[in-house]
Design an enzyme around this catalytic site. Structure first.
Site, PDB file in Angstrom:
ATOM      1  N   ASP A  26       0.820  -1.360   0.135  1.00 38.67           N
ATOM      2  CA  ASP A  26      -0.042   0.029   0.070  1.00 38.67           C
ATOM      3  C   ASP A  26       0.768   1.149  -0.083  1.00 38.67           C
ATOM      4  OD1 ASP A  26      -2.258   1.747   0.170  1.00 38.67           O
ATOM      5  OD2 ASP A  26      -2.259   1.366   2.457  1.00 38.67           O
ATOM      6  N   ASN A  28      -0.893   4.646   0.126  1.00 39.56           N
ATOM      7  CA  ASN A  28      -1.822   5.762   0.244  1.00 39.56           C
ATOM      8  C   ASN A  28      -2.358   5.594   1.532  1.00 39.56           C
ATOM      9  OD1 ASN A  28      -3.607   4.131  -0.364  1.00 39.56           O
ATOM     10  ND2 ASN A  28      -4.658   5.231  -1.757  1.00 39.56           N
ATOM     11  N   ASP A  30      -4.363   3.377   2.804  1.00 39.93           N
ATOM     12  CA  ASP A  30      -5.840   3.084   2.864  1.00 39.93           C
ATOM     13  C   ASP A  30      -6.002   1.637   3.464  1.00 39.93           C
ATOM     14  OD1 ASP A  30      -5.307   1.698   0.775  1.00 39.93           O
ATOM     15  OD2 ASP A  30      -6.952   2.595  -0.540  1.00 39.93           O
ATOM     16  N   ASP A  34      -1.720  -1.094  -3.707  1.00 40.30           N
ATOM     17  CA  ASP A  34      -2.019  -0.541  -5.215  1.00 40.30           C
ATOM     18  C   ASP A  34      -0.878  -0.444  -6.016  1.00 40.30           C
ATOM     19  OD1 ASP A  34      -0.217   1.356  -3.917  1.00 40.30           O
ATOM     20  OD2 ASP A  34      -1.713   2.383  -2.830  1.00 40.30           O
ATOM     21  N   ASP A 103      -5.453 -10.486 -15.358  1.00 43.14           N
ATOM     22  CA  ASP A 103      -6.580 -11.317 -15.052  1.00 43.14           C
ATOM     23  C   ASP A 103      -7.664 -11.011 -16.192  1.00 43.14           C
ATOM     24  OD1 ASP A 103      -8.170 -13.434 -13.467  1.00 43.14           O
ATOM     25  OD2 ASP A 103      -6.461 -12.998 -12.055  1.00 43.14           O
ATOM     26  N   GLU A 268      -7.651 -20.816 -16.494  1.00 44.70           N
ATOM     27  CA  GLU A 268      -7.811 -21.310 -15.210  1.00 44.70           C
ATOM     28  C   GLU A 268      -8.999 -22.589 -15.198  1.00 44.70           C
ATOM     29  OE1 GLU A 268      -9.635 -20.459 -10.498  1.00 44.70           O
ATOM     30  OE2 GLU A 268     -10.713 -19.523 -12.250  1.00 44.70           O
ATOM     31  N   ASP A 330      -6.946 -18.779  -3.962  1.00 48.59           N
ATOM     32  CA  ASP A 330      -7.936 -19.366  -3.720  1.00 48.59           C
ATOM     33  C   ASP A 330      -7.841 -20.709  -2.725  1.00 48.59           C
ATOM     34  OD1 ASP A 330      -9.748 -18.044  -5.180  1.00 48.59           O
ATOM     35  OD2 ASP A 330      -9.191 -18.951  -7.089  1.00 48.59           O
TER      36      ASP A 330
HETATM   37  C1  GLC Z   1     -11.878 -17.837  -9.800  1.00 46.29           C
HETATM   38  C2  GLC Z   1     -10.849 -16.906  -8.852  1.00 46.29           C
HETATM   39  C3  GLC Z   1     -11.564 -16.760  -7.596  1.00 46.29           C
HETATM   40  C4  GLC Z   1     -13.054 -16.094  -7.725  1.00 46.29           C
HETATM   41  C5  GLC Z   1     -13.746 -16.937  -9.014  1.00 46.29           C
HETATM   42  C6  GLC Z   1     -15.072 -16.128  -9.411  1.00 46.29           C
HETATM   43  O1  GLC Z   1     -11.753 -19.239  -9.183  1.00 46.29           O
HETATM   44  O2  GLC Z   1      -9.722 -17.439  -8.651  1.00 46.29           O
HETATM   45  O3  GLC Z   1     -10.804 -15.857  -6.868  1.00 46.29           O
HETATM   46  O4  GLC Z   1     -13.785 -15.809  -6.777  1.00 46.29           O
HETATM   47  O5  GLC Z   1     -12.916 -17.137 -10.144  1.00 46.29           O
HETATM   48  O6  GLC Z   1     -14.578 -15.276 -10.341  1.00 46.29           O
END
Ligand code: GLC
Length: 536
Positions: A26, A28, A30, A34, A103, A268, A330
């Site tokens: 971080d 700033n 908060d 960032d 992502d 993924e 996750d």
């Molecule tokens: C993927 C992400 C996870 C998210 C899910 C819904 O599995 O890695 O963090 O909650 O998708 O987008």
């Protein structure tokens, strides 16, 4: 396509480092990380030796699922900074010879995305068909039995327009209708926006969920369901995920990405190995790297893992490049799952397997899952199923940089509490310690990047039993390496006689092993692993 000088692409020779931006640095006050924070830590990332950074979402979002609920595909959330900050980040990453992977979350948007606000406004809105709207069954119940990954039904009733919409995740994350070409176009436009800026690729969120059964058939019951499991696992998602049509969509994404030079798509995908392989496509025309999560999912048992590696290696399509993941945002952290000592063996494992390694921020200093008291839980998965201990907060806690206030992460109140022991377990301390986890990672990464056998060589299994795994990595005209790992806590023994393998231990989880000559047999203590430079 441009001819490359190299035989291998950057993402084959490279190492990916995942940053969870909320928790990295971080600037700033908060309490939330960032983009300027990531920029000031780039020298650190580079010093570790990794070659590519994957950032979890940094786009505008109401943060119901911490950025995986996007309300704009072509901007940056003010919490993280601005587009101008992003441009600086991209330049700075490239200046250091590294790559930047974003992502992409195409399966669903936020319920606050203007597309969904329009779609839900009336039955005849032009964007109505951008999402999955369906009538109730005659008794008023949802169109079918599909469940949400985060608990409860996957269908949410909308009072205004008297229909249900489908959400595979939170009700704040409505699924897009990928059968609609306008949705495809909109997402491809978003991809072009970032590719034009020069990003090096995407990690595509839940790519195997993109398209659903047209007839909306009920999912079958999972006969192996156990009460401790997430409620989603009560059914087998055979009609709501991994549909044949998904491959057409991915091919289109790939064609788009291939219009740019040397970009990457990672998918993924949580699927068994044989289904996973389909995502490489025919002649490699789908994703470059379907994430291989076996090291995250399998019990930490030598025989099972050795078998899984062989199955994976054998199942790979011709020219399909392997990859291995040791941690992500996750799943519980590796040091918590297998223990701090064994986590070093895991690092040696990840960095000596054949295929692109992905490592999760903080694992390189052995960060552990942090216990988050009930009243501080933030993750919707944890909040929705409180009795199942499924919160992902423990693996998302702030990076431990130093022994000062909040481990140097923020001058404000961190959004998640820090590990209690950060004063002893942090980057500063470990950089100064030749035997730390950080130093171990750094040395291993360095060796992997220097030695062709480790970087791109073949994988040859030579032994596995209930405790040990041993294999050789070998590239043409290059020194070979023998890796022997003890995945258990007790001593294990390997006889080499008859194999004519001799060499010298170059890197080991226990430094006292280093320089030791190996010939006839190897006696490894519990939680030990060695890497041997072979001389014969
Ligand atoms: C993927 C992400 C996870 C998210 C899910 C819904 O599995 O890695 O963090 O909650 O998708 O987008």
């Amino acid at each position: 396509m441009t001819e490359l000088n190299h035989k291998y692409r950057w993402w084959q020779e490279g190492i990916i480092y995942q940053i969870y931006p909320r928790s990295f640095q971080d600037t700033n006050g908060d309490g939330i990380g960032d983009i300027p924070g990531i920029i000031i830590r780039l020298d650190y990332v580079q010093s570790l030796g990794v070659t590519a950074i994957w950032l979890s979402p940094i786009f505008p979002s109401p943060m119901a699922d911490f950025g995986y609920d996007m309300s704009d595909y072509q901007d940056i959330d003010p919490l993280f900074g601005s587009l101008a900050d992003f441009d600086v980040l991209l330049t700075e990453v490239h200046n250091r010879g590294m790559k930047l992977i974003l992502d992409l979350v195409p399966n669903h948007t936020s319920s606050q995305h203007p597309w969904f606000l329009e779609s839900r406004s009336s039955l005849d809105n032009p964007k109505r068909d951008w999402y999955m709207w369906h009538d109730a069954r005659p008794d008023g119940s949802p169109p079918n039995n599909w469940l949400s990954v985060f608990g409860g039904s996957g269908w949410e009733w909308d009072e205004l327009t008297q229909q249900y919409y489908y959400h595979g995740f939170l009700k704040e994350q409505p699924d897009l209708n990928w059968r609609n070409p306008a949705v495809q176009d909109a997402m491809f436009t978003a991809m072009r926006f970032w590719l034009d800026k020069g990003v090096d690729g995407f990690r595509v969120d839940v790519i195997w969920h993109l398209i659903k059964d047209k007839q909306l058939r009920d999912n079958p019951v999972n006969p192996d369901y156990k009460p401790h499991m997430a409620t989603y696992d009560q059914l087998l998602p055979v009609y709501s995920t991994d549909q044949p049509e998904v491959h057409d969509l991915i091919r289109q994404m790939r064609q788009l990405v291939d219009l740019y030079e040397d970009r990457l798509i990672i998918g993924e995908i949580y699927l068994p190995v044989h289904q996973l392989m389909a995502y490489y496509g025919v002649d490699g025309n789908e994703v470059h790297l379907p994430f291989n999560f076996q090291l995250l999912l399998l019990p930490w048992e030598a025989l099972q893992i050795a078998t899984a590696i062989n199955e994976y290696e054998q199942a790979l399509p011709v020219n399909g490049w392997p990859n291995w993941v040791l941690g992500n945002h996750d799943r519980p952290r590796i040091a918590s799952r297998v223990g701090t000592e064994q986590a070093r063996v895991a690092a040696l494992f990840l960095l000596t397997l054949r295929g692109t390694p992905t490592l999760y921020y903080g694992d390189e200093i052995g960060m552990r899952d942090v216990a988050i008291p009930f009243e501080e839980v933030q993750d919707p998965q944890g909040l929705n199923m409180p009795e199942k201990n499924l919160s992902r907060d423990p693996e998302r806690t702030p990076m431990q940089w130093n022994s000062q206030l909040n481990a140097g992460f923020t001058e404000g109140k961190p959004w998640l509490r820090l590990a209690r022991d950060f004063v002893r377990q942090n980057v500063d301390q470990q950089q100064a310690d030749p035997h730390s986890m950080f130093t171990f990672y750094k040395r291993m990464i360095n060796l992997r990047q220097r030695e062709p056998s480790l970087n791109v060589g073949d994988y040859r299994p030579i032994h596995s039993d209930a405790q040990l795994i041993a294999y050789i990595r070998h590239a043409e005209n290059a020194p070979r390496f023998l890796i022997v790992l003890n995945l258990s806590h007790s001593p294990g023994y390997l006889t080499l006689s008859g194999r004519s393998l001799t060499g010298v231990v170059e890197i080991a989880t226990l430094p006292e092993w280093e320089g030791f000559s190996i010939s006839e047999s190897i006696s490894l203590g519990g939680d030990e692993g060695i890497l041997v430079r072979l001389t014969t």
